[in-house]
Each structure stands twice: as C-alpha cells, then as structure tokens.
Design an enzyme around this catalytic site. Structure first.
Site, PDB file in Angstrom:
ATOM      1  N   LYS A 111      67.014  11.107  19.652  1.00  0.00           N
ATOM      2  CA  LYS A 111      65.890  11.217  20.585  1.00  0.00           C
ATOM      3  C   LYS A 111      65.306   9.867  20.978  1.00  0.00           C
ATOM      4  O   LYS A 111      64.637   9.751  21.998  1.00  0.00           O
ATOM      5  CB  LYS A 111      64.783  12.104  19.988  1.00  0.00           C
ATOM      6  CG  LYS A 111      65.156  13.583  19.977  1.00  0.00           C
ATOM      7  CD  LYS A 111      63.927  14.441  19.777  1.00  0.00           C
ATOM      8  CE  LYS A 111      64.245  15.908  19.948  1.00  0.00           C
ATOM      9  NZ  LYS A 111      63.083  16.773  19.717  1.00  0.00           N
ATOM     10  N   LYS A 192      75.990  19.876  20.954  1.00  0.00           N
ATOM     11  CA  LYS A 192      75.178  21.056  20.627  1.00  0.00           C
ATOM     12  C   LYS A 192      74.518  21.655  21.876  1.00  0.00           C
ATOM     13  O   LYS A 192      74.088  20.915  22.753  1.00  0.00           O
ATOM     14  CB  LYS A 192      74.097  20.587  19.636  1.00  0.00           C
ATOM     15  CG  LYS A 192      73.240  21.650  19.039  1.00  0.00           C
ATOM     16  CD  LYS A 192      72.163  21.035  18.170  1.00  0.00           C
ATOM     17  CE  LYS A 192      71.002  20.497  18.999  1.00  0.00           C
ATOM     18  NZ  LYS A 192      69.813  20.133  18.227  1.00  0.00           N
ATOM     19  N   LYS A 195      68.084  23.039  24.637  1.00  0.00           N
ATOM     20  CA  LYS A 195      67.193  23.411  25.731  1.00  0.00           C
ATOM     21  C   LYS A 195      66.785  22.200  26.563  1.00  0.00           C
ATOM     22  O   LYS A 195      66.261  22.344  27.655  1.00  0.00           O
ATOM     23  CB  LYS A 195      65.971  24.187  25.223  1.00  0.00           C
ATOM     24  CG  LYS A 195      65.179  23.551  24.102  1.00  0.00           C
ATOM     25  CD  LYS A 195      64.119  24.514  23.562  1.00  0.00           C
ATOM     26  CE  LYS A 195      63.397  23.985  22.364  1.00  0.00           C
ATOM     27  NZ  LYS A 195      63.536  24.616  21.117  1.00  0.00           N
TER      28      LYS A 195
HETATM   29  P1  TYM Z   1      64.259  23.437  17.242  1.00  0.00           P
HETATM   30  O1  TYM Z   1      63.008  23.879  17.917  1.00  0.00           O
HETATM   31  O2  TYM Z   1      65.053  22.351  17.854  1.00  0.00           O
HETATM   32  O3  TYM Z   1      65.224  24.680  17.054  1.00  0.00           O
HETATM   33  C1  TYM Z   1      64.770  25.884  16.471  1.00  0.00           C
HETATM   34  C2  TYM Z   1      65.857  26.502  15.611  1.00  0.00           C
HETATM   35  O4  TYM Z   1      67.037  26.742  16.374  1.00  0.00           O
HETATM   36  C3  TYM Z   1      68.163  26.149  15.754  1.00  0.00           C
HETATM   37  N1  TYM Z   1      69.082  25.678  16.797  1.00  0.00           N
HETATM   38  C4  TYM Z   1      70.370  26.020  16.884  1.00  0.00           C
HETATM   39  N2  TYM Z   1      71.137  26.826  16.127  1.00  0.00           N
HETATM   40  C5  TYM Z   1      72.425  26.978  16.494  1.00  0.00           C
HETATM   41  N3  TYM Z   1      72.972  26.372  17.578  1.00  0.00           N
HETATM   42  C6  TYM Z   1      72.243  25.556  18.370  1.00  0.00           C
HETATM   43  N4  TYM Z   1      72.780  24.970  19.435  1.00  0.00           N
HETATM   44  C7  TYM Z   1      70.868  25.358  18.039  1.00  0.00           C
HETATM   45  N5  TYM Z   1      69.872  24.644  18.601  1.00  0.00           N
HETATM   46  C8  TYM Z   1      68.791  24.842  17.821  1.00  0.00           C
HETATM   47  C9  TYM Z   1      67.592  24.985  14.940  1.00  0.00           C
HETATM   48  O5  TYM Z   1      68.460  24.602  13.896  1.00  0.00           O
HETATM   49  C10 TYM Z   1      66.301  25.588  14.435  1.00  0.00           C
HETATM   50  O6  TYM Z   1      66.529  26.380  13.290  1.00  0.00           O
HETATM   51  N6  TYM Z   1      62.643  20.601  13.435  1.00  0.00           N
HETATM   52  C11 TYM Z   1      62.814  21.955  13.906  1.00  0.00           C
HETATM   53  C12 TYM Z   1      61.522  22.768  13.979  1.00  0.00           C
HETATM   54  C13 TYM Z   1      60.735  22.818  12.709  1.00  0.00           C
HETATM   55  C14 TYM Z   1      61.070  23.553  11.543  1.00  0.00           C
HETATM   56  C15 TYM Z   1      59.992  23.342  10.629  1.00  0.00           C
HETATM   57  C16 TYM Z   1      62.152  24.369  11.208  1.00  0.00           C
HETATM   58  C17 TYM Z   1      59.547  22.200  12.495  1.00  0.00           C
HETATM   59  N7  TYM Z   1      59.088  22.511  11.227  1.00  0.00           N
HETATM   60  C18 TYM Z   1      60.009  23.909   9.357  1.00  0.00           C
HETATM   61  C19 TYM Z   1      62.156  24.938   9.917  1.00  0.00           C
HETATM   62  C20 TYM Z   1      61.080  24.702   9.019  1.00  0.00           C
HETATM   63  C21 TYM Z   1      63.416  21.910  15.311  1.00  0.00           C
HETATM   64  O7  TYM Z   1      63.305  20.935  15.993  1.00  0.00           O
HETATM   65  O8  TYM Z   1      63.949  23.096  15.712  1.00  0.00           O
END
Ligand code: TYM
Length: 328
Positions: A111, A192, A195
């Site tokens: 990022k 990957k 969004k």
């Molecule tokens: P974020 O918002 O990017 O994504 C949310 C969840 O979706 C999963 N994910 C995917 N899984 C499979 N294939 C993909 N292409 C894909 N893109 C996203 C992510 O692995 C995630 O589970 N840091 C985290 C948010 C967060 C969090 C937390 C998660 C903040 N605090 C505490 C768990 C526990 C994030 O950026 O997810």
C-alpha cells in the site's frame, strides 16, 4: 464454545473474494460460537477516504453482513469507531510494537509502494488490528490468506505483552478456508482479487448485477489449452475459476473437473457464472430490503454497546498491567 472475532474494512463494495474468503466462514461459525463481527472504519482511514462515501460504505457493509446471513441476534455486529476501546488498546500495543516488524508487513509494503505521503497509521495498522482481536479474548480469527502475517504479529504482540506485564491476553488462532482463501483477479490471476483494483473487470462486486457478473466471468483470462483442470502454476486463470465454482457450490474441484471433461471453456464459464449468480442474488435481494431500514441502526447501536462491555474490561486490565492512570 469459542470466541470468534473478525473485521472487514468499509473501503468500497465487497468483492466475491471477501465473501468466499471471509464472510462465508463467519456464517458457518456463528451458531456454535460467541462471535464478534466488526466494520473496521478506523482501519479504512489509514488511506485517504471521502467522508460521505465512507459513511455510506459503513452502512452498506453492515447490510451486507446481515444479508449474507450474519444473525445479529446471535452475533455481535458493530462499527469499530463506536467502541473507543479499540484505539485505546491499539495505542498501548503500538508502544510494544517495533518499527522494524511493522515495516516488514507485506500489506504495508504494497500500500505504501510508490506513494509520497504515507500516513503513520498505515504503518501502525497491525497494532490496531491486534487490539481488535485481543480485546475480546478471541480464540479464533476467520480470515482470508492475506491476513496471515497480521495474525502472526498479533500473536507475537499478545505474547510480548503477557511476558512483559501480566498474562491477560488469549493467544488467538487463525482460521483460513480450505478452498477460497485467496480468490484471484479475473484479469490477472496471479494477483489477489481486490476491491481497490482499478480494472473493474478484475473483480466481482457482491452487488454486481447478474448480467455484469456473467460478462466479467466470460471475459476472465484463462489459457489456450481448453482443458478444465486445476493447476495453479500453469493454469492460474482456470484454477481460480474452479476455486470460485467450488466455494460457491460446495462441489469438490475433482468433481467439477470430471463434469467439464471434454467440454470447452464456454460451458465451464457459464457454469461458474451461474454458481456465482445463485450465490449472490439472494444476498442482493435481502440487501435491498435492509439498506434503508431503521432496524440496521438499532442493530449497530446494540452491537456497539455489547462489544464495549467486554472491550472496556480488557482495556481496564491492560491499563492496570502497564501502570497507566491511577489506582481506583
Ligand atoms: P479486508 O477488509 O481487506 O478484507 C476482509 C476479509 O476478506 C478477506 N479477503 C479475501 N479472501 C479471499 N480472497 C480474496 N481475494 C480476499 N480479499 C480479501 C481478507 O483476508 C479478510 O479476511 N486487516 C483486515 C481487516 C481487519 C481484521 C481485524 C480482520 C481489521 N481488524 C481483526 C480480522 C481481525 C483487512 O484489511 O481485511
């Protein structure tokens, strides 16, 4: 019964990757466990956000969680910034996080690459994520594959805090789905699905209309072999579509390969498109009913109250362990 915590950033409409990697697991886990599902808006502001867009994304994510099957009666659904304990513990954990370990996070590297103005919050993001998890004595964190490194750091920080101050944190385990942990871009299947991809054809949004879904899947990058077979290295596009198909229907990849033996990519892609549409269409219908309902606000109010109750207790323990504030 285990305690489950997970979060999703309200930084745009969720993709099929978010659904298959994360939300589908949440729904599976919610009946037998004590679950907390969070809309992590404070994580979203680590990169610039438009104020009104962020507000509407928060609401939209809440509706999507419920439309996907999260039951607010059994799970606690809430907005991170409405529970101040997250940033309080986040700050304490920052004080025991090392810059070196934060700089090693691949999400930070990705990022921040090529950017001139990088917020310090983008670097300290994992300390806040650790706080999210540790506040609720979480045993299991269901996430997609890309969060592995953050989870490792969370475990390290919890152990470090416990050793240095007092043994108050539960060390959480990660839970990654067997199929669908990393859904790839439809246009660049080595990357990957995200969004924030500039190429809209690379991802399927959970709110894309059926026609659009079909179009995107039909134009997904494959190869010229014409054989439906899982081979991640040599056939990343087809393998990704097989993964999507299997995660949407529950049918094994082996059985899908057999089903499409001797058939071309046209048939196969139509099958994938139908599977995705059948998965997302009912969610989209429920979403449309929920998005403007007052009920949504009540659910989030109650969620924040319930989450605060547990989270404040952990913050009080952590403050005491570190010697913050006065004895009361
Ligand atoms: P974020 O918002 O990017 O994504 C949310 C969840 O979706 C999963 N994910 C995917 N899984 C499979 N294939 C993909 N292409 C894909 N893109 C996203 C992510 O692995 C995630 O589970 N840091 C985290 C948010 C967060 C969090 C937390 C998660 C903040 N605090 C505490 C768990 C526990 C994030 O950026 O997810």
């Amino acid at each position: 019964m285990e305690t489950i915590f997970s979060g999703i950033q309200p930084s745009g409409t969720l993709t099929l990757g978010n659904y298959l990697g994360a939300i589908q697991q949440f729904v599976e886990l919610q009946n037998d466990n004590d679950c907390y599902f969070c809309i992590v808006d404070e994580h979203a502001i680590t990169v610039p956000q438009e104020r009104l867009k962020l507000r509407s994304n928060i609401r939209s994510l809440a509706a999507l969680y419920i439309a996907s099957g999260i039951d607010p009666e059994t799970s606690t659904l809430f907005v991170q910034s409405e529970v101040p304990a997250h940033t309080q513990l986040g700050w304490m954990l920052q004080s025991i996080s090392y810059i070196g370990e934060l700089e090693r996070m691949t999400q930070y590297k990705d990022k921040s690459a090529g950017k001139e103005a990088i917020s310090s919050a983008l670097l300290t993001y994992p300390s806040l994520m650790a706080a999210d998890i540790l506040l609720y004595n979480t045993n299991i964190v269901p996430v997609g594959d890309d969060q592995k490194q953050h989870l490792e750091l969370t475990r390290d920080l919890a152990g470090r805090f416990n050793n240095r101050f007092n043994d108050i944190f539960t060390i959480p385990d990660i839970r990654i789905p067997k199929v669908g942990a990393r859904i790839m871009s439809l246009q660049e299947p080595m990357k990957k699905m995200s969004k924030s991809d500039e190429n809209e054809k690379g991802f399927i949004s959970m709110l894309d209309e059926p026609k659009k879904i079909e179009k995107k899947i039909k134009s997904a990058v494959t190869d010229s072999e014409g054989i439906v077979k899982y081979d991640k290295e040599n056939k990343p596009g087809v393998s990704n579509l097989l993964t999507i198909y299997s995660s949407c229907t529950g049918e094994s990849i082996k059985s899908l390969e057999a089903k499409y033996e001797g058939k071309g990519y046209g048939d196969f892609k139509q099958g994938v498109a139908n599977a995705v549409i059948e998965t997302l269409k009912p969610i989209q219908d429920r979403y449309a009913e929920l998005i403007n309902s007052v009920k949504l606000d009540d659910i989030l109010d109650q969620g924040a109250e319930k989450a605060s109750f547990t989270a404040n207790k952990t913050v009080a323990k952590a403050k005491k362990a570190m010697g913050l504030g006065r004895v009361k």
